[in-house]
Design a protein around this motif. Structure first.
Motif, mmCIF file in Angstrom:
data_model
loop_
_atom_site.group_PDB
_atom_site.id
_atom_site.type_symbol
_atom_site.label_atom_id
_atom_site.label_comp_id
_atom_site.label_asym_id
_atom_site.label_seq_id
_atom_site.Cartn_x
_atom_site.Cartn_y
_atom_site.Cartn_z
ATOM 1 N N LEU A 19 0.829 -1.209 0.000
ATOM 2 C CA LEU A 19 0.000 0.000 0.000
ATOM 3 C C LEU A 19 0.864 1.260 0.000
ATOM 4 C CD1 LEU A 19 -2.834 -0.972 2.515
ATOM 5 C CD2 LEU A 19 -3.069 -0.575 0.055
ATOM 6 N N ILE A 20 1.901 1.256 0.833
ATOM 7 C CA ILE A 20 2.789 2.423 0.920
ATOM 8 C C ILE A 20 3.495 2.669 -0.408
ATOM 9 C CG2 ILE A 20 4.918 3.303 1.954
ATOM 10 C CD1 ILE A 20 4.048 1.819 4.543
ATOM 11 N N LEU A 21 4.060 1.620 -0.970
ATOM 12 C CA LEU A 21 4.855 1.774 -2.184
ATOM 13 C C LEU A 21 4.004 2.141 -3.399
ATOM 14 C CD1 LEU A 21 7.340 -1.202 -1.716
ATOM 15 C CD2 LEU A 21 7.800 1.225 -1.385
ATOM 16 N N THR A 81 13.163 -5.740 12.097
ATOM 17 C CA THR A 81 12.694 -5.018 13.283
ATOM 18 C C THR A 81 13.857 -4.780 14.234
ATOM 19 O OG1 THR A 81 12.103 -7.149 14.276
ATOM 20 C CG2 THR A 81 10.351 -5.932 13.177
ATOM 21 N N PHE A 82 15.018 -5.338 13.910
ATOM 22 C CA PHE A 82 16.190 -5.233 14.769
ATOM 23 C C PHE A 82 17.256 -4.385 14.090
ATOM 24 C CE2 PHE A 82 14.148 -9.345 15.241
ATOM 25 C CZ PHE A 82 13.868 -9.363 16.594
ATOM 26 N N ASP A 83 18.148 -3.789 14.890
ATOM 27 C CA ASP A 83 19.250 -3.024 14.300
ATOM 28 C C ASP A 83 20.589 -3.573 14.770
ATOM 29 O OD1 ASP A 83 19.218 -2.176 16.916
ATOM 30 O OD2 ASP A 83 19.412 -0.040 16.456
ATOM 31 N N ASP A 103 10.193 0.059 11.203
ATOM 32 C CA ASP A 103 9.447 1.228 11.664
ATOM 33 C C ASP A 103 9.830 2.494 10.903
ATOM 34 O OD1 ASP A 103 11.953 1.723 12.678
ATOM 35 O OD2 ASP A 103 11.333 1.904 14.770
ATOM 36 N N THR A 104 10.541 2.330 9.790
ATOM 37 C CA THR A 104 10.892 3.465 8.939
ATOM 38 C C THR A 104 9.622 4.160 8.446
ATOM 39 O OG1 THR A 104 12.944 2.422 8.185
ATOM 40 C CG2 THR A 104 12.019 4.121 6.775
ATOM 41 N N ALA A 105 9.620 5.472 8.451
ATOM 42 C CA ALA A 105 8.461 6.241 7.996
ATOM 43 C C ALA A 105 8.164 5.949 6.528
ATOM 44 C CB ALA A 105 8.722 7.729 8.192
ATOM 45 N N PRO A 106 6.881 5.941 6.136
ATOM 46 C CA PRO A 106 6.526 5.652 4.738
ATOM 47 C C PRO A 106 7.282 6.503 3.724
ATOM 48 C CG PRO A 106 4.552 5.616 6.083
ATOM 49 C CD PRO A 106 5.673 6.086 6.978
ATOM 50 N N ALA A 107 7.424 7.790 3.987
ATOM 51 C CA ALA A 107 8.138 8.658 3.044
ATOM 52 C C ALA A 107 9.592 8.253 2.915
ATOM 53 C CB ALA A 107 8.031 10.118 3.493
ATOM 54 N N ASP A 108 10.193 7.828 4.026
ATOM 55 C CA ASP A 108 11.599 7.402 3.987
ATOM 56 C C ASP A 108 11.742 6.073 3.257
ATOM 57 O OD1 ASP A 108 12.374 9.656 5.367
ATOM 58 O OD2 ASP A 108 12.311 8.676 7.329
ATOM 59 N N LEU A 109 10.736 5.208 3.385
ATOM 60 C CA LEU A 109 10.761 3.926 2.683
ATOM 61 C C LEU A 109 10.728 4.135 1.171
ATOM 62 C CD1 LEU A 109 10.582 0.807 2.615
ATOM 63 C CD2 LEU A 109 8.097 1.059 2.763
ATOM 64 N N ALA A 121 23.140 3.879 -2.196
ATOM 65 C CA ALA A 121 22.954 2.952 -1.079
ATOM 66 C C ALA A 121 22.142 3.678 -0.023
ATOM 67 C CB ALA A 121 24.296 2.518 -0.504
ATOM 68 N N MET A 122 21.403 2.936 0.784
ATOM 69 C CA MET A 122 20.556 3.566 1.781
ATOM 70 C C MET A 122 20.569 2.742 3.063
ATOM 71 S SD MET A 122 18.598 6.109 2.493
ATOM 72 C CE MET A 122 18.364 6.789 0.856
ATOM 73 N N LEU A 123 21.044 3.352 4.140
ATOM 74 C CA LEU A 123 21.044 2.699 5.447
ATOM 75 C C LEU A 123 20.211 3.509 6.412
ATOM 76 C CD1 LEU A 123 24.817 1.775 5.821
ATOM 77 C CD2 LEU A 123 22.956 0.291 5.107
ATOM 78 N N ALA A 124 19.504 2.823 7.305
ATOM 79 C CA ALA A 124 18.735 3.514 8.332
ATOM 80 C C ALA A 124 19.663 4.423 9.137
ATOM 81 C CB ALA A 124 18.059 2.499 9.252
ATOM 82 N N PRO A 125 19.260 5.670 9.373
ATOM 83 C CA PRO A 125 20.115 6.575 10.154
ATOM 84 C C PRO A 125 20.517 6.003 11.504
ATOM 85 C CG PRO A 125 18.325 7.792 9.133
ATOM 86 C CD PRO A 125 18.045 6.331 8.891
#
Length: 213
Positions: A19-21, A81-83, A103-109, A121-125
């Protein structure tokens, strides 16, 4: 249109991601899979541009499936769900170019999918700084080696490599340096080739190791 395959053992999560994508307009979800083995088959059948791949699944997990998926030509974003650092290390060794928490925000996803599809490349902050710190081997010897590796770059390539080291995406670098995004992408690609970096994260780690002023 960016073609995405979603791989997660939970139907609810797959549906939510779809749905988000698909609300983004420029992304289409071409398929879903519930485990790594099914994901490998779907990648060969559907040829997606990007695969959102859950780390932990029954049977074959995402880390085990990632090398074959990357070899088939898809760009992989690991989801968890883990970091825990170990997951990130394994994912990068497997060829993933993205690592996001669920739990990344939809816009960030959606931004991450676009970035990875375009070659970033994209890594969670939450994990980026710790990841680079854990890879970087401190000390004069490592710093000297890294600086020597970077000597092959032109002044412009080094400037852009340093921006990559700060976590900037191509679009950000283009705005900062007043050049086209395509030009930035070309410089990044040449810089990675010259220093032997397999992806942007490895280039960022090298810049970090060099401790440039």
């Amino acid at each position: 249109m960016i073609r995405v395959l979603i791989v997660d053992d939970e139907q609810l999560i797959r549906s939510g991601l779809r749905l988000i994508l698909e609300a983004a307009g420029d992304i289409t979800v071409v398929g879903e899979a519930a485990d790594g083995a099914a994901a490998r088959a779907e990648v060969r059948r559907l040829r997606p541009d990007v695969v959102l791949l859950d780390v932990r699944m029954p049977g074959m997990d995402g880390l085990a499936a990632a090398p074959d998926i990357v070899a088939a030509g898809a760009r992989v974003i690991m989801l968890t769900t883990f970091d825990r650092d170990a997951y990130v290390h394994h994912a990068l060794r497997a060829g993933a170019v993205g690592f996001l928490l669920k739990d990344t925000a939809p816009a960030d996803l959606t931004a991450a999918v676009r970035a990875v599809a375009s070659g970033d490349a994209m890594l969670a902050p939450a994990v980026t700084r710790r990841l680079i710190d854990s890879f970087a081997e401190r000390g004069p010897s490592r710093r000297h080696t890294a600086r020597r590796q970077l000597q092959c770059l032109t002044a412009r390539e080094l400037e852009i490599a340093r921006a990559v080291g700060r976590g900037c995406a191509n679009a950000q670098i283009a705005r900062q340096l007043l050049m086209s995004e395509a030009t930035v992408k070309g410089h990044v690609s040449r810089a990675m080739t010259k220093v032997g970096a397999g992806n942007r994260v490895q280039l960022a780690i090298l810049v970090h190791d060099a401790e440039l002023p």
